[in-house]
Design a protein around this motif. Sequence first.
Motif: not given
Length: 143
Positions: A22-32, A123-129
């Motif tokens: 699970e990856v959390k990033v802020r809106q407008g950023e880049n997610a890896i 792989n499975s990744t859950s992205l939360k913005v």
Amino acid sequence: FMCRPFLICILYLFKSATCQKEVKVRQGENAILECYGPSDATEIMLRWTKPDLQTDNYVIYLKDGHFQKDLQNDLFKGRVELKDSKWMTNGNFSVILQNVTLNDSGTYECYAAYNNQPVQILNSTSLKVEEQGDCFLVVDVCF
């Protein structure tokens, strides 16, 4: 109150382990979105999907080193790139999703086929913005 990112990893050992990150990033950023295969792979087909899109299009699709633009979903055109340009020789199948929006939240799956093997999920990744100002957290859950 200060926000501090932290990492929690829960590991359950089974015969075949699959990790959901699970990856959390802020809106407008880049997610890896990380994904790895064998470094000795040949004849590689790599595709990243977002199942909740409910289309046959992909986040990114590469076959034998060639980007399949006609198979990419319009939402991701011009915003996805490979993290490592040497992906075909070192097994790093990770991608960078640029300038994320709240609509990019969801599950992403990395599939690959190589060495004359069938396609398999790696792989499975859950992205939360999150909106600007929110804390973010990275969690690995392996089972």
